[in-house]
Write a protein that holds these residues in place. Structure first.
Motif, PDB file in Angstrom:
ATOM      1  N   ALA A 181       6.860 -11.931 -11.004  1.00  0.00           N
ATOM      2  CA  ALA A 181       6.492 -13.351 -10.909  1.00  0.00           C
ATOM      3  C   ALA A 181       7.568 -14.114 -10.145  1.00  0.00           C
ATOM      4  O   ALA A 181       8.662 -13.594  -9.935  1.00  0.00           O
ATOM      5  CB  ALA A 181       6.300 -13.934 -12.296  1.00  0.00           C
ATOM      6  N   LEU A 182       7.244 -15.345  -9.767  1.00  0.00           N
ATOM      7  CA  LEU A 182       8.061 -16.106  -8.821  1.00  0.00           C
ATOM      8  C   LEU A 182       8.286 -15.205  -7.604  1.00  0.00           C
ATOM      9  O   LEU A 182       9.408 -14.832  -7.260  1.00  0.00           O
ATOM     10  CB  LEU A 182       9.389 -16.569  -9.438  1.00  0.00           C
ATOM     11  N   VAL A 183       7.168 -14.853  -7.005  1.00  0.00           N
ATOM     12  CA  VAL A 183       7.166 -13.838  -5.954  1.00  0.00           C
ATOM     13  C   VAL A 183       6.115 -14.215  -4.897  1.00  0.00           C
ATOM     14  O   VAL A 183       5.143 -14.916  -5.206  1.00  0.00           O
ATOM     15  CB  VAL A 183       6.851 -12.452  -6.592  1.00  0.00           C
ATOM     16  N   GLY A 184       6.318 -13.750  -3.672  1.00  0.00           N
ATOM     17  CA  GLY A 184       5.367 -14.042  -2.597  1.00  0.00           C
ATOM     18  C   GLY A 184       4.137 -13.142  -2.668  1.00  0.00           C
ATOM     19  O   GLY A 184       4.106 -12.162  -3.414  1.00  0.00           O
ATOM     20  N   PHE A 185       3.121 -13.516  -1.881  1.00  0.00           N
ATOM     21  CA  PHE A 185       1.868 -12.751  -1.828  1.00  0.00           C
ATOM     22  C   PHE A 185       1.758 -11.985  -0.511  1.00  0.00           C
ATOM     23  O   PHE A 185       2.002 -12.547   0.561  1.00  0.00           O
ATOM     24  CB  PHE A 185       0.662 -13.686  -1.904  1.00  0.00           C
ATOM     25  N   SER A 186       1.348 -10.725  -0.612  1.00  0.00           N
ATOM     26  CA  SER A 186       0.952 -10.000   0.590  1.00  0.00           C
ATOM     27  C   SER A 186      -0.512 -10.364   0.864  1.00  0.00           C
ATOM     28  O   SER A 186      -1.204 -10.858  -0.026  1.00  0.00           O
ATOM     29  CB  SER A 186       1.134  -8.498   0.403  1.00  0.00           C
ATOM     30  N   VAL A 187      -0.962 -10.125   2.088  1.00  0.00           N
ATOM     31  CA  VAL A 187      -2.292 -10.628   2.450  1.00  0.00           C
ATOM     32  C   VAL A 187      -3.234  -9.516   2.902  1.00  0.00           C
ATOM     33  O   VAL A 187      -2.793  -8.441   3.316  1.00  0.00           O
ATOM     34  CB  VAL A 187      -2.184 -11.695   3.570  1.00  0.00           C
TER      35      VAL A 187
END
Ligand SMILES: Cc1cc2nc3c(=O)[nH]c(=O)nc-3n(C[C@H](O)[C@H](O)[C@H](O)COP(=O)(O)OP(=O)(O)OC[C@H]3O[C@@H](n4cnc5c(N)ncnc54)[C@H](O)[C@@H]3O)c2cc1C
Length: 374
Positions: A181-187
């Protein structure tokens, strides 16, 4: 030798506890060759130590349980503990250390009432006749009280391990599902155009499962990150999120605009051009587009997509989930094992971005210090 208290982990919570225990024989066992590696990495090296508005609402987890922990430590008391350091308040709520995270760690070490043993990776613990036996590779430590301050799974390079969860489970204490958590998203493929924008930063509103976050958004070579996304990640498991790339822009200004979109929209030009390119559109005035294309452009106000996943534990600032609070009394002591305590990130309590997690690490440590000092 039998210690009064052994603490596993010389991170934020373990060091704060060691500094607040008085008149006890205390040892901290740390697997790294130095203390507080995560503290040093926090807040981009400037350590966002607390927040003016500390409240249980800023945390995931059992609200009443969190409330009574937070009660023992106000933001001002945190600043007072570090009184020799100067802090600047950013965004009217977040306190960062002017002289950097290094000096925060120095104060914590200076105030220690515990002996710190480095390169002591704890492998397990058991209780034999009222005494805890804590096993490391080459030594066995003994104590009347054991405090697990070993943190979560994020950033293995900084010392993270699953020992806290293992010890909990071995003592019959349950843990909830763990997630970065408190993490970026891959797409996914449809949003690969984000990757072309690596380094671009803009202000946006992000909505996820009815939770809305305003703030900076940062495109990276893997997808999307930045404060608004990091906060949103607390509430994401699977499914769609919505981004308003134009939170303060009036739709009428778009419709009435006579200039090319890249000149009218308050967005980085690189972003507008990449967005248009992705949808096969040219940079022209809004009135020059057909109805279909206008609908595409209006997606900038509510861009809906499903992330492929997160950047994972290696890039997550915190671990969501952990030792279930229902197995602990109000002093963070296990109901079923007298003298066993859990503090900090190992718990099933996760704060938002903005100094909430360090504050909770300190508050939970102080809660335990108070009961052990009695
Ligand atoms: C890059 C980054 C930036 C961050 N920035 C901020 C910020 O600005 N503000 C904020 O509030 N929060 C921030 N956080 C989150 C915050 O750092 C953590 O929530 C906080 O440090 C948790 O404290 P803790 O004591 O529970 O765990 P930690 O600080 O992680 O300490 C756990 C310690 O236990 C040790 N350990 C683990 N396993 C073992 C074992 N088997 N044996 C012995 N020792 C062991 C580890 O080496 C570590 O030293 C950030 C996190 C990261 C990763």
């Amino acid at each position: 030798m039998i210690y009064d208290v052994i603490i596993i982990g010389a991170g934020a919570s373990g060091l704060f506890l060691g500094a607040n225990l008085k008149g006890k024989k205390v040892a901290i066992l740390e697997k790294n060759s130095s203390a507080g590696k995560k503290i040093l990495a926090s807040g981009g090296g400037r350590c966002n130590i607390t927040n003016r508005f500390i409240s249980a609402k800023n945390y995931l987890g059992e609200q009443k349980f969190i409330e009574q922990i937070l009660k023992v430590l106000t933001p001002n008391q945190v600043l007072k503990f570090f009184s020799e350091l100067k802090f600047s308040e950013q965004k009217q709520n977040q306190f960062f250390c002017d002289s950097g995270a290094k000096s925060v760690l120095s104060v914590l070490l200076k105030r220690q009432n515990a002996d710190i043993f480095y390169n002591k990776e704890v492998l397990g613990a058991k209780k034999v006749d009222e005494i805890f036996e804590i096993l490391t590779k080459d030594e066995k430590f003994r104590a009347r009280n054991l405090v697990i301050a070993s943190g979560g799974l994020s950033y293995k390079t900084l010392g993270a391990s699953d020992i806290g969860y293992k010890i909990a489970n071995n003592f019959g204490i349950e843990t909830s599902t763990l997630a970065p958590a408190l993490v970026g998203f891959s797409v996914q493929k449809d949003e690969f155009w984000f990757k072309e924008l690596s380094g671009v930063r803009l202000n946006a509103d992000v909505e996820i499962n009815s939770h809305k976050f305003s703030g900076d958004l940062l495109f990276t070579h893997r997808g999307i990150s930045g404060p608004a996304i990091l906060n949103a990640s607390l509430f994401w498991q699977k499914g769609r999120i919505y981004i308003n790339f134009l939170p303060k822009f009036n739709k009428k200004s778009l419709i009435n605009g006579k200039k090319q979109l890249s000149s009218v929209l308050p967005l980085p030009k690189r972003f507008v051009l990449e967005f248009l390119k992705n949808f096969g559109l040219k940079d022209r005035a809004f009135y020059e587009f057909n109805d279909n294309d206008r609908q595409i452009i209006k997606r900038l106000f509510a861009y809906e997509f499903a992330p492929a996943g997160t950047f994972g534990f290696e890039r997550a600032e915190v671990t969501k989930g952990g030792v279930k609070s229902e197995f602990l009394d109000e002093n963070l002591q296990a109901y079923n094992v007298k003298g066993l305590y859990f503090v900090g990130e190992v718990l099933d309590i996760t704060g938002m971005l903005g100094g909430y997690n360090l504050h909770f690490a300190f508050a939970s440590a102080l809660k335990v210090a108070r009961v052990l000092n009695l």
